[in-house]
Design a protein around this motif. Structure first.
Motif, short mmCIF file in Angstrom:
data_model
loop_
_atom_site.label_atom_id
_atom_site.label_comp_id
_atom_site.label_asym_id
_atom_site.label_seq_id
_atom_site.Cartn_x
_atom_site.Cartn_y
_atom_site.Cartn_z
N LEU A 56 -36.31 -2.12 49.43
CA LEU A 56 -37.64 -1.53 49.57
C LEU A 56 -38.70 -2.63 49.75
O LEU A 56 -39.52 -2.56 50.67
N ALA A 164 -44.73 0.40 46.47
CA ALA A 164 -43.32 0.26 46.09
C ALA A 164 -43.03 1.04 44.81
O ALA A 164 -42.02 1.75 44.71
N TYR A 167 -42.52 4.80 45.31
CA TYR A 167 -41.20 5.14 45.84
C TYR A 167 -40.16 5.08 44.73
O TYR A 167 -39.36 6.00 44.56
N HIS A 181 -30.19 5.69 50.87
CA HIS A 181 -31.43 5.05 50.42
C HIS A 181 -32.12 4.34 51.58
O HIS A 181 -33.35 4.40 51.70
N ILE A 185 -35.87 4.87 52.63
CA ILE A 185 -36.83 3.76 52.57
C ILE A 185 -37.52 3.59 53.92
O ILE A 185 -38.74 3.43 53.98
N TYR A 188 -40.06 6.31 54.38
CA TYR A 188 -41.16 6.12 53.44
C TYR A 188 -42.09 5.01 53.89
O TYR A 188 -43.32 5.18 53.93
#
Length: 195
Positions: A56, A164, A167, A181, A185, A188
């Motif tokens: 991320l 961050a 999330y 994921h 990510i 997002y």
């Protein structure tokens, strides 16, 4: 023994031998097919929280640097790095922490002809402790970079470290795989997830 019995026994032996060869071929083909399918669709294990956090951070910093046309974000990271290093020198540290040095030498940030970009594939980072780039040191430098930059391409401008955190608060599901994921990510960070 009569000829008929010998013939029947021979026929049975040949049939058993052919059946054995056939079964061996079926088993080998099934095994090869299963192995091929495993290679095409390997069983993914769940991503660790550390992997999610690192990935991320790399993607957020990647987007920040990609959109950094006026170079204000990279300058904020450089200035912060210099300030932290000077404070370390003032406190008498022999090797003060240098955020930019860690990010550049580890490959988390790549500089080419004055342009900076983040290495979003964290497997490519140099985490060799012999070279001073342990994962924890890189995470600390990455956190510092996010601490002094902003996400300004979504609906509201927000500090990158808070972006961050939002999330991570929503996606603590450690049963999701790396590919699940990663897709989440990417959505997002591009502000396509509706979060």
């Amino acid at each position: 023994m009569s000829r008929n019995k010998v013939f029947i026994l021979t026929a049975l032996a040949i049939t058993a031998l052919l059946a054995t060869f056939y079964m061996r071929e079926v088993i080998q083909n099934k095994s090869a097919t299963e192995h091929s399918q495993e290679q095409e669709h390997p069983q993914e294990t769940p991503a660790t929280g550390l992997w999610v956090s690192n990935t991320l951070s790399a993607h957020i910093l990647g987007e920040i640097l990609e959109r950094d046309e006026d170079e204000s974000s990279i300058q904020a990271i450089i200035e912060y790095s210099e300030n932290v290093k000077e404070e370390g020198i003032d406190r008498g540290l022999q090797e003060p922490f240098d955020v930019m040095e860690v990010l550049l030498e580890s490959g988390a940030i790549i500089e080419s002809e004055g342009n900076y970009q983040a290495q979003i594939d964290i497997e490519e980072w140099n985490t060799d402790p012999k070279e001073g780039h342990e994962g924890s040191t890189i995470r600390q430098a990455m956190a510092a970079a996010l601490d002094v930059t902003e996400v300004d391409w979504c609906a509201n401008t927000i500090p990158a470290d808070k972006f961050a955190d939002f999330y991570l608060e929503r996606h603590r599901d450690t049963s999701a795989t790396k590919s699940e994921h990663l897709a989440s990510i990417q959505e997002y960070v591009k502000c396509e997830s509706g979060e």
